[in-house]
Design a protein around this motif. Sequence first.
Motif, short mmCIF file in Angstrom:
data_model
loop_
_atom_site.label_atom_id
_atom_site.label_comp_id
_atom_site.label_asym_id
_atom_site.label_seq_id
_atom_site.Cartn_x
_atom_site.Cartn_y
_atom_site.Cartn_z
N TYR A 1 3.68 -0.40 2.74
CA TYR A 1 3.83 -1.79 3.17
C TYR A 1 3.69 -2.74 1.98
O TYR A 1 2.85 -2.53 1.10
CB TYR A 1 2.79 -2.14 4.22
N ILE A 2 4.52 -3.78 1.98
CA ILE A 2 4.45 -4.79 0.93
C ILE A 2 3.28 -5.70 1.23
O ILE A 2 3.15 -6.23 2.33
CB ILE A 2 5.76 -5.59 0.85
N ARG A 3 2.40 -5.87 0.24
CA ARG A 3 1.17 -6.63 0.44
C ARG A 3 1.02 -7.69 -0.66
O ARG A 3 1.60 -7.58 -1.75
CB ARG A 3 -0.04 -5.69 0.37
N SER A 4 0.22 -8.71 -0.37
CA SER A 4 -0.12 -9.70 -1.39
C SER A 4 -1.33 -10.49 -0.91
O SER A 4 -1.68 -10.45 0.28
CB SER A 4 1.04 -10.66 -1.66
N ARG A 5 -1.96 -11.21 -1.82
CA ARG A 5 -3.03 -12.12 -1.41
C ARG A 5 -2.41 -13.39 -0.85
O ARG A 5 -1.20 -13.63 -1.01
CB ARG A 5 -3.96 -12.45 -2.57
N GLU A 6 -3.23 -14.18 -0.20
CA GLU A 6 -2.75 -15.44 0.36
C GLU A 6 -3.01 -16.57 -0.61
O GLU A 6 -3.93 -16.51 -1.43
CB GLU A 6 -3.45 -15.72 1.69
N PRO B 1 -9.20 -9.64 2.15
CA PRO B 1 -8.24 -8.54 2.27
C PRO B 1 -6.83 -9.04 1.98
O PRO B 1 -6.49 -10.19 2.29
CB PRO B 1 -8.38 -8.10 3.73
N LEU B 2 -6.00 -8.19 1.41
CA LEU B 2 -4.63 -8.60 1.13
C LEU B 2 -3.83 -8.70 2.42
O LEU B 2 -4.01 -7.91 3.35
CB LEU B 2 -3.96 -7.61 0.18
N ALA B 3 -2.93 -9.66 2.45
CA ALA B 3 -2.11 -9.90 3.64
C ALA B 3 -0.92 -8.96 3.67
O ALA B 3 -0.47 -8.45 2.63
CB ALA B 3 -1.63 -11.35 3.65
N PHE B 4 -0.40 -8.72 4.86
CA PHE B 4 0.87 -8.02 5.02
C PHE B 4 1.98 -9.06 5.00
O PHE B 4 1.81 -10.18 5.47
CB PHE B 4 0.91 -7.25 6.34
N VAL B 5 3.12 -8.69 4.45
CA VAL B 5 4.28 -9.57 4.48
C VAL B 5 5.02 -9.28 5.79
O VAL B 5 5.39 -8.13 6.06
CB VAL B 5 5.19 -9.32 3.27
N VAL B 6 5.21 -10.31 6.60
CA VAL B 6 5.76 -10.13 7.94
C VAL B 6 7.11 -10.83 8.07
O VAL B 6 7.28 -11.97 7.63
CB VAL B 6 4.78 -10.68 9.01
N ASN B 7 8.07 -10.13 8.66
CA ASN B 7 9.38 -10.70 8.99
C ASN B 7 9.69 -10.40 10.44
O ASN B 7 9.61 -9.24 10.88
CB ASN B 7 10.48 -10.12 8.10
N ASP B 8 10.05 -11.44 11.19
CA ASP B 8 10.39 -11.27 12.61
C ASP B 8 9.28 -10.55 13.37
O ASP B 8 9.54 -9.70 14.24
CB ASP B 8 11.71 -10.52 12.77
#
Length: 247
Positions: free
Chosen positions: A200-205, A54-61
């Motif tokens: 939500y901004i998503r991407s693979r790891e 599954p694609l990851a969520f980009v997380v800040n703080d």
Amino acid sequence: MPTGANSKKKYTYVWVSAIILLFGTFAVYEITKRIKGGTMVENDRMSTGMQHKPLAFVVNDGKKRKVPDFAFYDQDSVLVTNTDYLGKVYVVEFFFTTCPTICPIMTENLVAIEQMFQTEEDFGVASFTINPRYDTPSILKKYAKKYGITNANWHLMTGDRDKIYQLAQEGFYIYASEEQDAPGGFEHSGMFALVDKNGYIRSREDQFGNPLIYYRGTITEKQGVNDEGESQQITILKEDIKKLLAE
């Protein structure tokens, strides 16, 4: 003493063994060459072993990074907002129509992606100009016609300069700046961001479990690897769009 039939079999085995050895050696050579060129790591491993995750969520703080509110006019002088993209998977870029360097390649890549998903009603592209003083809706309309952009969900947007730069730098963390000494007078990142249906901004790891966050937009699939040894990421971007469309 071997008979004629046995002798013939023996030579057949020898030839088969020689052919297997030859092709095996060639395969090892090709793999080694691709590893040295950097294409094995990203284009092969990331397009096989990681494409099912599954694609990851980009997380800040500690919070998932979501596309902030925006409202700009597109090439048809229609006001487009972030809510118009809800329910759609879309790719984000920052560009300008008179860019003499990376923008034509980025647009070429996005056109190739758009053509692949042209029957998908839930796919779109959001292109924001970083030179809104020149890139009016009519200029963007001509640019769209030049590159054959026909997807109704591909909006080339212009508007308040400060708001566009804020969206780029604070919303997407994508670099954009007006630089007199830069080619065309502007300097910006050639990266694409991928957004899911909920904004939500998503991407693979990567191989270390960290989100890629962005995808290189300045290298074509045909080119494969640039002069710096960086591999194209359009192939994996296409794979990840499919994944989000299926969610």
